[in-house]
Scaffold this motif. Structure first.
Motif, PDB file in Angstrom:
ATOM      1  N   ASP A 178      46.439  33.110  58.735  1.00 46.47           N
ATOM      2  CA  ASP A 178      45.237  33.844  58.398  1.00 46.47           C
ATOM      3  C   ASP A 178      44.839  33.641  56.950  1.00 46.47           C
ATOM      4  N   VAL A 179      43.647  33.111  56.740  1.00 48.29           N
ATOM      5  CA  VAL A 179      43.060  32.996  55.410  1.00 48.29           C
ATOM      6  C   VAL A 179      41.543  33.037  55.581  1.00 48.29           C
ATOM      7  N   GLU A 180      40.885  33.702  54.637  1.00 51.67           N
ATOM      8  CA  GLU A 180      39.439  33.852  54.733  1.00 51.67           C
ATOM      9  C   GLU A 180      38.858  34.082  53.340  1.00 51.67           C
ATOM     10  N   VAL A 181      37.732  33.466  53.068  1.00 52.02           N
ATOM     11  CA  VAL A 181      36.977  33.773  51.863  1.00 52.02           C
ATOM     12  C   VAL A 181      36.113  34.969  52.218  1.00 52.02           C
ATOM     13  N   THR A 182      36.310  36.085  51.498  1.00 56.60           N
ATOM     14  CA  THR A 182      35.610  37.320  51.848  1.00 56.60           C
ATOM     15  C   THR A 182      34.386  37.588  50.987  1.00 56.60           C
ATOM     16  N   ASN A 183      34.283  36.921  49.833  1.00 57.50           N
ATOM     17  CA  ASN A 183      33.135  37.145  48.970  1.00 57.50           C
ATOM     18  C   ASN A 183      32.909  35.928  48.091  1.00 57.50           C
ATOM     19  N   ILE A 184      31.642  35.597  47.902  1.00 55.90           N
ATOM     20  CA  ILE A 184      31.241  34.529  46.988  1.00 55.90           C
ATOM     21  C   ILE A 184      30.131  35.109  46.121  1.00 55.90           C
ATOM     22  N   SER A 185      30.313  35.051  44.814  1.00 48.05           N
ATOM     23  CA  SER A 185      29.270  35.541  43.911  1.00 48.05           C
ATOM     24  C   SER A 185      28.952  34.460  42.887  1.00 48.05           C
ATOM     25  N   SER A 186      28.125  34.797  41.942  1.00 49.59           N
ATOM     26  CA  SER A 186      27.774  33.833  40.898  1.00 49.59           C
ATOM     27  C   SER A 186      28.891  33.660  39.869  1.00 49.59           C
ATOM     28  N   HIS A 187      29.945  34.487  39.976  1.00 48.71           N
ATOM     29  CA  HIS A 187      31.051  34.439  39.009  1.00 48.71           C
ATOM     30  C   HIS A 187      32.409  34.108  39.607  1.00 48.71           C
ATOM     31  N   GLU A 188      32.571  34.340  40.907  1.00 45.63           N
ATOM     32  CA  GLU A 188      33.900  34.184  41.502  1.00 45.63           C
ATOM     33  C   GLU A 188      33.833  34.106  43.017  1.00 45.63           C
ATOM     34  N   ILE A 189      35.003  33.808  43.573  1.00 47.46           N
ATOM     35  CA  ILE A 189      35.199  33.950  45.018  1.00 47.46           C
ATOM     36  C   ILE A 189      36.432  34.834  45.232  1.00 47.46           C
ATOM     37  N   TRP A 190      36.492  35.438  46.407  1.00 51.17           N
ATOM     38  CA  TRP A 190      37.625  36.277  46.786  1.00 51.17           C
ATOM     39  C   TRP A 190      38.249  35.683  48.030  1.00 51.17           C
ATOM     40  N   LEU A 191      39.565  35.513  47.994  1.00 56.63           N
ATOM     41  CA  LEU A 191      40.318  34.913  49.088  1.00 56.63           C
ATOM     42  C   LEU A 191      41.244  35.970  49.682  1.00 56.63           C
ATOM     43  N   LEU A 192      41.141  36.179  50.983  1.00 54.10           N
ATOM     44  CA  LEU A 192      41.998  37.133  51.686  1.00 54.10           C
ATOM     45  C   LEU A 192      43.022  36.359  52.494  1.00 54.10           C
ATOM     46  N   THR A 193      44.286  36.696  52.293  1.00 50.81           N
ATOM     47  CA  THR A 193      45.358  36.096  53.074  1.00 50.81           C
ATOM     48  C   THR A 193      46.374  37.180  53.386  1.00 50.81           C
ATOM     49  N   GLY A 194      46.742  37.262  54.640  1.00 52.78           N
ATOM     50  CA  GLY A 194      47.615  38.352  55.055  1.00 52.78           C
ATOM     51  C   GLY A 194      46.892  39.665  54.821  1.00 52.78           C
ATOM     52  N   ASN A 195      47.480  40.530  54.031  1.00 52.11           N
ATOM     53  CA  ASN A 195      46.839  41.806  53.722  1.00 52.11           C
ATOM     54  C   ASN A 195      46.485  41.920  52.237  1.00 52.11           C
ATOM     55  N   LYS A 196      46.403  40.777  51.538  1.00 55.71           N
ATOM     56  CA  LYS A 196      46.092  40.789  50.107  1.00 55.71           C
ATOM     57  C   LYS A 196      44.852  39.949  49.832  1.00 55.71           C
ATOM     58  N   GLU A 197      44.076  40.415  48.859  1.00 53.01           N
ATOM     59  CA  GLU A 197      42.885  39.700  48.449  1.00 53.01           C
ATOM     60  C   GLU A 197      43.067  39.222  47.009  1.00 53.01           C
ATOM     61  N   PHE A 198      42.647  37.989  46.746  1.00 53.73           N
ATOM     62  CA  PHE A 198      42.834  37.377  45.439  1.00 53.73           C
ATOM     63  C   PHE A 198      41.493  36.955  44.851  1.00 53.73           C
ATOM     64  N   PHE A 199      41.296  37.285  43.583  1.00 51.48           N
ATOM     65  CA  PHE A 199      40.109  36.962  42.818  1.00 51.48           C
ATOM     66  C   PHE A 199      40.281  35.581  42.197  1.00 51.48           C
ATOM     67  N   MET A 200      39.271  34.735  42.339  1.00 54.86           N
ATOM     68  CA  MET A 200      39.312  33.392  41.767  1.00 54.86           C
ATOM     69  C   MET A 200      38.019  33.168  40.984  1.00 54.86           C
ATOM     70  N   SER A 201      38.084  33.300  39.667  1.00 48.98           N
ATOM     71  CA  SER A 201      36.885  33.130  38.835  1.00 48.98           C
ATOM     72  C   SER A 201      36.542  31.646  38.715  1.00 48.98           C
ATOM     73  N   TYR A 202      35.274  31.373  38.530  1.00 50.12           N
ATOM     74  CA  TYR A 202      34.848  29.989  38.320  1.00 50.12           C
ATOM     75  C   TYR A 202      35.336  29.467  36.974  1.00 50.12           C
ATOM     76  N   GLU A 203      35.621  30.365  36.057  1.00 52.62           N
ATOM     77  CA  GLU A 203      36.179  29.943  34.769  1.00 52.62           C
ATOM     78  C   GLU A 203      37.550  29.296  34.974  1.00 52.62           C
ATOM     79  N   ASP A 204      38.351  29.892  35.860  1.00 52.26           N
ATOM     80  CA  ASP A 204      39.679  29.347  36.149  1.00 52.26           C
ATOM     81  C   ASP A 204      39.654  28.268  37.230  1.00 52.26           C
ATOM     82  N   PHE A 205      38.670  28.338  38.122  1.00 50.58           N
ATOM     83  CA  PHE A 205      38.577  27.403  39.251  1.00 50.58           C
ATOM     84  C   PHE A 205      37.163  26.830  39.316  1.00 50.58           C
ATOM     85  N   PRO A 206      36.803  25.993  38.350  1.00 54.05           N
ATOM     86  CA  PRO A 206      35.415  25.516  38.224  1.00 54.05           C
ATOM     87  C   PRO A 206      34.940  24.628  39.374  1.00 54.05           C
ATOM     88  N   TRP A 207      35.843  24.088  40.167  1.00 54.32           N
ATOM     89  CA  TRP A 207      35.481  23.190  41.263  1.00 54.32           C
ATOM     90  C   TRP A 207      34.640  23.897  42.319  1.00 54.32           C
TER      91      TRP A 207
END
Length: 87
Positions: free
Chosen positions: A12-41
């Motif tokens: 189970d993995v899912e992108v739950t949110n995409i904004s102009s600043h970041e994406i949010w990745l949900l895996t299992g029961n945890k959600e992780f913030f991924m800023s474009y500053e850290d993940f510019p790709w």
């Protein structure tokens, strides 16, 4: 009549949110913030390409349309993995 599902198990993995600043990745029961500053790709990627994410093994995520492989360790601690550019 019996039904069976063919193919491999997909974790189970899912992108739950995409904004102009970041994406949010949900895996299992945890959600992780991924800023474009850290993940510019991901910043200029299409929504379809960002949403197309696979989890080939625990703690390993792959975006095939973008050819991006990330471990959970990199996502949780991007400061430990400074970006490098190869030209």
């Amino acid at each position: 009549m019996s039904l069976s599902i063919a193919g491999q198990n997909i974790l189970d993995v899912e992108v739950t949110n995409i904004s102009s600043h970041e994406i949010w990745l949900l895996t299992g029961n945890k959600e992780f913030f991924m800023s474009y500053e850290d993940f510019p790709w991901f910043q200029d990627a299409t929504v379809k390409d960002i949403l197309t994410v696979e989890q080939p093994s625990p703690n390993h995520f792959y975006w095939p349309n973008l050819d991006i492989d990330l471990s959970l360790e990199i996502i949780q601690n991007p400061q430990h993995f400074p970006l490098k550019s190869c030209i």
